[in-house]
Design a protein around this motif. Structure first.
Motif, PDB file in Angstrom:
ATOM      1  N   PRO A 276       0.826  -1.212   0.000  1.00 18.81           N
ATOM      2  CA  PRO A 276       0.000   0.000   0.000  1.00 18.81           C
ATOM      3  C   PRO A 276       0.858   1.260   0.000  1.00 18.81           C
ATOM      4  O   PRO A 276       2.015   1.247   0.417  1.00 18.81           O
ATOM      5  N   ILE A 277       0.260   2.355  -0.451  1.00 20.82           N
ATOM      6  CA  ILE A 277       0.920   3.656  -0.405  1.00 20.82           C
ATOM      7  C   ILE A 277       0.328   4.516   0.704  1.00 20.82           C
ATOM      8  O   ILE A 277       1.038   5.145   1.475  1.00 20.82           O
ATOM      9  N   HIS A 278      -1.020   4.531   0.776  1.00 20.28           N
ATOM     10  CA  HIS A 278      -1.685   5.424   1.734  1.00 20.28           C
ATOM     11  C   HIS A 278      -2.726   4.726   2.603  1.00 20.28           C
ATOM     12  O   HIS A 278      -3.448   5.399   3.323  1.00 20.28           O
ATOM     13  N   SER A 279      -2.826   3.401   2.552  1.00 20.56           N
ATOM     14  CA  SER A 279      -3.879   2.730   3.315  1.00 20.56           C
ATOM     15  C   SER A 279      -3.350   1.448   3.934  1.00 20.56           C
ATOM     16  O   SER A 279      -2.239   1.007   3.640  1.00 20.56           O
ATOM     17  N   ALA A 280      -4.174   0.853   4.801  1.00 21.01           N
ATOM     18  CA  ALA A 280      -3.809  -0.418   5.412  1.00 21.01           C
ATOM     19  C   ALA A 280      -3.869  -1.531   4.369  1.00 21.01           C
ATOM     20  O   ALA A 280      -4.669  -1.467   3.432  1.00 21.01           O
ATOM     21  N   PRO A 281      -3.044  -2.574   4.506  1.00 20.26           N
ATOM     22  CA  PRO A 281      -3.013  -3.643   3.499  1.00 20.26           C
ATOM     23  C   PRO A 281      -4.375  -4.275   3.239  1.00 20.26           C
ATOM     24  O   PRO A 281      -4.730  -4.549   2.095  1.00 20.26           O
ATOM     25  N   GLY A 282      -5.161  -4.498   4.309  1.00 19.81           N
ATOM     26  CA  GLY A 282      -6.448  -5.147   4.134  1.00 19.81           C
ATOM     27  C   GLY A 282      -7.476  -4.303   3.410  1.00 19.81           C
ATOM     28  O   GLY A 282      -8.490  -4.818   2.931  1.00 19.81           O
ATOM     29  N   GLU A 283      -7.243  -3.005   3.311  1.00 19.56           N
ATOM     30  CA  GLU A 283      -8.171  -2.098   2.638  1.00 19.56           C
ATOM     31  C   GLU A 283      -7.640  -1.612   1.292  1.00 19.56           C
ATOM     32  O   GLU A 283      -8.318  -0.860   0.597  1.00 19.56           O
ATOM     33  N   CYS A 284      -6.443  -2.034   0.942  1.00 24.71           N
ATOM     34  CA  CYS A 284      -5.769  -1.489  -0.243  1.00 24.71           C
ATOM     35  C   CYS A 284      -6.163  -2.240  -1.512  1.00 24.71           C
ATOM     36  O   CYS A 284      -6.205  -3.463  -1.540  1.00 24.71           O
ATOM     37  N   THR A 285      -6.435  -1.510  -2.568  1.00 24.82           N
ATOM     38  CA  THR A 285      -6.713  -2.087  -3.891  1.00 24.82           C
ATOM     39  C   THR A 285      -5.919  -1.322  -4.949  1.00 24.82           C
ATOM     40  O   THR A 285      -6.443  -0.973  -5.999  1.00 24.82           O
ATOM     41  N   ASN A 286      -4.636  -1.063  -4.648  1.00 24.81           N
ATOM     42  CA  ASN A 286      -3.832  -0.293  -5.602  1.00 24.81           C
ATOM     43  C   ASN A 286      -3.211  -1.157  -6.693  1.00 24.81           C
ATOM     44  O   ASN A 286      -2.447  -0.672  -7.520  1.00 24.81           O
ATOM     45  N   PHE A 287      -3.566  -2.457  -6.714  1.00 20.32           N
ATOM     46  CA  PHE A 287      -3.011  -3.378  -7.699  1.00 20.32           C
ATOM     47  C   PHE A 287      -4.096  -4.371  -8.105  1.00 20.32           C
ATOM     48  O   PHE A 287      -4.889  -4.809  -7.271  1.00 20.32           O
TER      49      PHE A 287
END
Length: 405
Positions: A276-287
């Protein structure tokens, strides 16, 4: 925004998934990708009418999905009308300017930098779901076909801009003192990009523009030089290294732990390399990956490609970051123009992806072998190895390991 038929429903409890019961007949997540055959968006009035009903009442006609590991329906506390930034937007598009980590959720204070930008945009502004960000809506188009723009702010937080292909996780918690209109702000958007665009982003945008011009020019010429360069590779079979299953490469790191399925058999989650860049891993959808197309995309750095380009990013020995890649790395032949990086990537894949030792590598990898071992080639400028030199480089490739490069 109510004048556009770009509306659906969403619930924070389901994440950024849209609900379109008027099309699907239920309240399960709806597909809305560029290739979706049934368009889920509707007019504001219809979405608002369903959102105003108690969710349990909605469930009687349009069932909600079951909770994880349970047969009980997951009925959210509320439904919210949300606006879609379509893949084929109007002109000029409705743009979402998204500020992350810039607001104190308890006091409502924002940084002076953000306050100044919001004043310049002078458009409808809402508080984000977390309470720590802002959404501003304007009419504008990102230059150079960017589609999205992400950058760190000087004081704190980040600014993100999207003009198509985006679900707006709307709250409609209006920020007092901002308008309730969505005006045209093309000049302000361009000034913001000029201010916050990194050197790498600018270079990438200029390369994209230059490639677009080159493609237009090449389509009206004979393409003799390209034909010379590709003569050998076109006459031979495509290397299996280009057809490796994206799932076998991507399913690692935090992506493997937190990924979730998205409409269209896609997977989304935190990037398997930088996370992640700006969020927690469990909430991240940057990929995300699309197994059907066998491709991936990093939303944080606007880059993507096939499994082989992702392998270059994941392999420590290759020293390539996804921020280095263009959004169309596969189509532009980005890795093919870097023979040593291609060579190291293929050697890394050979050891990890279960590729047979005798599998033919890409032509660019053999060029990398020739560079590494000082093999004389027929025409280095055009990348022409010649049949005998290609055979020699193949033999050398079979004996090399990634640590030798």
């Amino acid at each position: 925004m109510k004048d556009f038929d770009h509306w659906a429903l969403w619930s924070p409890e389901f994440g950024k998934q849209i609900i379109a019961p008027w099309v699907t007949g239920h309240c399960y997540p709806a597909s809305w990708g560029e290739q979706a055959t049934e368009r889920p968006e509707t007019e504001f009035r219809k979405a608002k009418m369903l959102a105003d009903l108690p969710p349990r009442e909605v469930h009687q006609s349009y069932p909600f999905p079951p909770k994880d590991g349970s047969n009980e329906p997951h009925i959210p506390d509320r439904l919210i009308p949300t606006f879609l930034l379509l893949h084929d937007p109007p002109e000029p598009p409705v743009m979402q300017v998204d500020f992350d980590d810039v607001r104190d959720a308890e006091t409502g204070r924002v940084t002076e930098e953000v306050r100044e930008i919001v004043d310049r945009l002078d458009a409808f502004t809402e508080i984000s779901q977390s309470g720590e960000g802002l959404h501003v809506f304007v009419r504008a188009e990102l230059p150079g076909g960017l589609g999205k723009f992400i950058a760190d702010l000087d004081e704190a937080g980040a600014i993100e801009m999207y003009d198509h292909g985006r679900i707006v996780g709307a709250t409609w918690e209006h920020v007092d003192g901002t308008p309730t209109t969505v005006p045209e702000r093309q000049d302000v958007v361009e000034e913001l990009i000029e201010t916050y665009e990194s050197e790498q982003q600018r270079d990438r945008r200029e390369r994209r523009a230059a490639k677009s011009d080159a493609d237009s020019w090449e389509s009206n010429t004979s393409g003799i030089e390209a034909a010379i360069r590709n003569r050998e590779t076109e006459s031979s079979d495509r290397s299996p290294y280009f057809d490796i299953d994206i799932r076998s490469v991507a399913d690692t790191g935090e992506f493997r732990r937190y990924r979730s399925e998205a409409p269209g058999d896609q997977w989304q989650g935190p990037h398997p390399d930088h996370g992640p860049i700006h969020s927690a891993p469990g909430e991240c959808t940057n990929f995300g990956i699309d197994p059907t197309a066998n491709t991936w995309f990093c939303f944080a750095h606007e880059s993507g490609g096939r499994a082989i380009e992702l392998a270059a990013v994941l392999a420590d020995e290759v020293d390539v970051c996804c921020r280095d890649l263009p959004s169309n790395a596969a189509q532009s032949g980005w890795l093919g123009d870097r023979p040593l990086e291609m060579l190291k990537t293929c050697l890394w894949l050979r050891d990890r992806a279960g590729i047979d030792d005798e599998t033919k590598p890409p032509h660019a990898a053999l060029l990398g072998v020739s560079d590494l071992q000082d093999v004389h080639v027929r025409d280095r400028d055009q990348g022409i190895l010649g049949e005998r030199n290609a055979e020699l480089c193949q033999l050398l490739f079979d004996e090399l390991s990634v640590d030798d490069v």
